[in-house]
Scaffold this motif. Structure first.
Motif, PDB file in Angstrom:
ATOM      1  N   PRO A 186      -7.466   4.050  15.519  1.00  0.00           N
ATOM      2  CA  PRO A 186      -8.489   5.191  15.680  1.00  0.00           C
ATOM      3  C   PRO A 186      -7.560   6.499  15.563  1.00  0.00           C
ATOM      4  N   ARG A 187      -7.955   7.409  14.947  1.00  0.00           N
ATOM      5  CA  ARG A 187      -7.385   8.952  14.969  1.00  0.00           C
ATOM      6  C   ARG A 187      -8.548   9.864  14.668  1.00  0.00           C
ATOM      7  N   ARG A 188      -8.106  10.990  15.116  1.00  0.00           N
ATOM      8  CA  ARG A 188      -9.158  12.089  14.760  1.00  0.00           C
ATOM      9  C   ARG A 188      -9.021  12.507  13.352  1.00  0.00           C
ATOM     10  N   GLY A 189     -10.007  13.212  12.635  1.00  0.00           N
ATOM     11  CA  GLY A 189      -9.722  13.680  11.383  1.00  0.00           C
ATOM     12  C   GLY A 189     -10.548  13.120  10.361  1.00  0.00           C
ATOM     13  N   PRO A 190     -10.331  13.155   8.957  1.00  0.00           N
ATOM     14  CA  PRO A 190     -11.056  12.724   8.036  1.00  0.00           C
ATOM     15  C   PRO A 190     -10.997  11.371   7.747  1.00  0.00           C
ATOM     16  N   LYS A 191     -11.962  10.639   7.314  1.00  0.00           N
ATOM     17  CA  LYS A 191     -11.980   9.120   7.248  1.00  0.00           C
ATOM     18  C   LYS A 191     -10.795   8.676   6.307  1.00  0.00           C
ATOM     19  N   PRO A 192     -10.214   7.668   6.935  1.00  0.00           N
ATOM     20  CA  PRO A 192      -8.895   6.970   6.093  1.00  0.00           C
ATOM     21  C   PRO A 192      -9.395   6.572   4.555  1.00  0.00           C
ATOM     22  N   SER A 193      -8.542   6.995   3.692  1.00  0.00           N
ATOM     23  CA  SER A 193      -8.523   6.550   2.279  1.00  0.00           C
ATOM     24  C   SER A 193      -8.024   5.418   1.762  1.00  0.00           C
ATOM     25  N   HIS A 194      -7.431   4.964   2.627  1.00  0.00           N
ATOM     26  CA  HIS A 194      -6.576   3.551   2.465  1.00  0.00           C
ATOM     27  C   HIS A 194      -7.017   2.487   3.553  1.00  0.00           C
ATOM     28  N   THR A 195      -6.307   1.401   3.429  1.00  0.00           N
ATOM     29  CA  THR A 195      -6.697   0.151   4.451  1.00  0.00           C
ATOM     30  C   THR A 195      -5.033  -0.194   4.917  1.00  0.00           C
ATOM     31  N   VAL A 196      -5.131  -0.969   6.129  1.00  0.00           N
ATOM     32  CA  VAL A 196      -3.805  -1.666   6.414  1.00  0.00           C
ATOM     33  C   VAL A 196      -3.469  -2.416   5.256  1.00  0.00           C
ATOM     34  N   ALA A 197      -4.134  -3.341   4.869  1.00  0.00           N
ATOM     35  CA  ALA A 197      -4.073  -4.520   3.807  1.00  0.00           C
ATOM     36  C   ALA A 197      -3.223  -3.566   2.738  1.00  0.00           C
ATOM     37  N   ALA A 198      -3.728  -2.434   2.262  1.00  0.00           N
ATOM     38  CA  ALA A 198      -3.128  -1.721   1.081  1.00  0.00           C
ATOM     39  C   ALA A 198      -1.990  -1.197   1.486  1.00  0.00           C
ATOM     40  N   ILE A 199      -1.661  -0.750   2.677  1.00  0.00           N
ATOM     41  CA  ILE A 199      -0.363  -0.259   2.831  1.00  0.00           C
ATOM     42  C   ILE A 199       0.611  -1.441   3.177  1.00  0.00           C
ATOM     43  N   VAL A 200       0.198  -2.553   3.438  1.00  0.00           N
ATOM     44  CA  VAL A 200       1.243  -3.766   3.686  1.00  0.00           C
ATOM     45  C   VAL A 200       1.528  -4.309   2.227  1.00  0.00           C
ATOM     46  N   ALA A 201       0.269  -4.349   1.362  1.00  0.00           N
ATOM     47  CA  ALA A 201       0.397  -4.842  -0.011  1.00  0.00           C
ATOM     48  C   ALA A 201       1.735  -3.948  -0.770  1.00  0.00           C
ATOM     49  N   LEU A 215       9.018   3.609   5.095  1.00  0.00           N
ATOM     50  CA  LEU A 215       7.785   4.220   5.345  1.00  0.00           C
ATOM     51  C   LEU A 215       7.475   5.519   4.242  1.00  0.00           C
ATOM     52  N   PRO A 216       8.730   6.193   3.977  1.00  0.00           N
ATOM     53  CA  PRO A 216       8.671   7.234   2.893  1.00  0.00           C
ATOM     54  C   PRO A 216       8.461   6.639   1.512  1.00  0.00           C
ATOM     55  N   ASN A 217       9.214   5.430   1.315  1.00  0.00           N
ATOM     56  CA  ASN A 217       9.087   4.872  -0.107  1.00  0.00           C
ATOM     57  C   ASN A 217       7.495   4.278  -0.291  1.00  0.00           C
ATOM     58  N   ILE A 218       7.109   3.561   0.765  1.00  0.00           N
ATOM     59  CA  ILE A 218       5.361   3.204   0.878  1.00  0.00           C
ATOM     60  C   ILE A 218       4.497   4.472   0.798  1.00  0.00           C
ATOM     61  N   ALA A 219       4.882   5.532   1.327  1.00  0.00           N
ATOM     62  CA  ALA A 219       3.904   6.837   1.343  1.00  0.00           C
ATOM     63  C   ALA A 219       3.836   7.254  -0.237  1.00  0.00           C
ATOM     64  N   ALA A 220       5.336   7.310  -0.972  1.00  0.00           N
ATOM     65  CA  ALA A 220       5.456   7.929  -2.239  1.00  0.00           C
ATOM     66  C   ALA A 220       4.629   7.042  -3.078  1.00  0.00           C
TER      67      ALA A 220
END
Length: 244
Positions: A24-39, A55-60
């Motif tokens: 839960p965070r303020r701001g716009p609706k998330p465009s990804h899911t936890v599952a996508a980040i982990v994949a 984290l930097p490599n995943i973000a990139a």
């Protein structure tokens, strides 16, 4: 009225491991899911090892900033827990149909070894106690089902399940070391090491090891099957004792 546990007391990654909902965070609706980040993290680890799943490599890889990842995971520790569970994945669908308890435990162990072999970076994930995430608990559930069916008590079945789980990881770590050509037990090194050690062992008071070296049996790796048979024999002895 019962007191609810403070979620901050839970191990990192446990809550999101059981839910794909974003943090839960303020701001716009998330465009990804936890599952996508982990994949994405699993893909990086498969390609270049655990350290690459930063984290930097995943973000990139997802076209995000590193800070944006914190909308999905709270920390690197949390990500590693999720990554390990996803990387290990569910057990093979037919694993519980191997036969009696001994055949099932043997099949389970070889399936776990294969998972470690296919994703050796799983061995680099720090060990933090018993399984608590969905996939790893599914593997544990299969072991418990087999051992319960053999007649062990719940407590003994859990203890034996942990024993088998620990054996599989240790055997996988040893096998990875053996695959290293510089390992003392690697075939490429064993003959040279044997020639070097055998006279020293004989001269300096290691008669049993000297005899094994002279017979070509040291250094030599203990096979997985030898160790697994001893584990299974120990469980069989516990079963026999519990029926007296």
């Amino acid at each position: 009225m019962p007191t609810q546990n403070d979620p901050r007391d839970l191990p990192p990654g446990l809550r999101p491991a059981w839910s794909d909902a974003p943090r839960p965070r303020r701001g716009p609706k998330p465009s990804h899911t936890v599952a996508a980040i982990v994949a994405a993290a699993v893909e990086l680890a498969d390609e270049e090892g655990l350290a690459a799943a930063s984290l930097p490599n995943i973000a990139a890889s997802l076209g995000l900033t590193t800070n944006a990842l914190y909308r999905y995971v709270g920390s690197k520790d949390e990500l590693v827990v999720l990554l390990a569970d996803a990387g290990f994945g569910p057990p093979p669908a037919d694993l519980g149909a191997a036969g009696d308890w001994r055949a099932t435990v043997r099949a389970w162990t070889h399936a776990a070894l294969e998972r470690y072999r296919s994703r050796p970076w799983l061995l680099d994930v720090p060990f933090r106690g018993g399984a608590v995430t969905p996939h790893r608990l599914r593997w544990t559930e299969l072991l418990l089902t087999a051992l319960d069916g053999a007649g062990l008590s719940d407590v003994d079945a859990l203890g034996c399940a942990r024993l088998v789980t620990d054996f599989a990881r240790t055997a996988a770590e040893r096998q990875r070391a053996l695959d290293d050509p510089h390992s003392a037990d690697a075939p490429e090194q064993a003959e040279e090491l044997r020639a070097f050690l055998q006279p020293l062992l004989a001269d300096r008071g290691y008669p049993r090891l000297a005899a094994l070296a002279a017979a070509g049996r040291y250094p030599a790796a203990t096979t997985v099957e030898f160790g697994l048979d001893r584990v299974l024999d120990g469980i069989a002895g516990l079963l026999t004792g519990s029926r007296r």
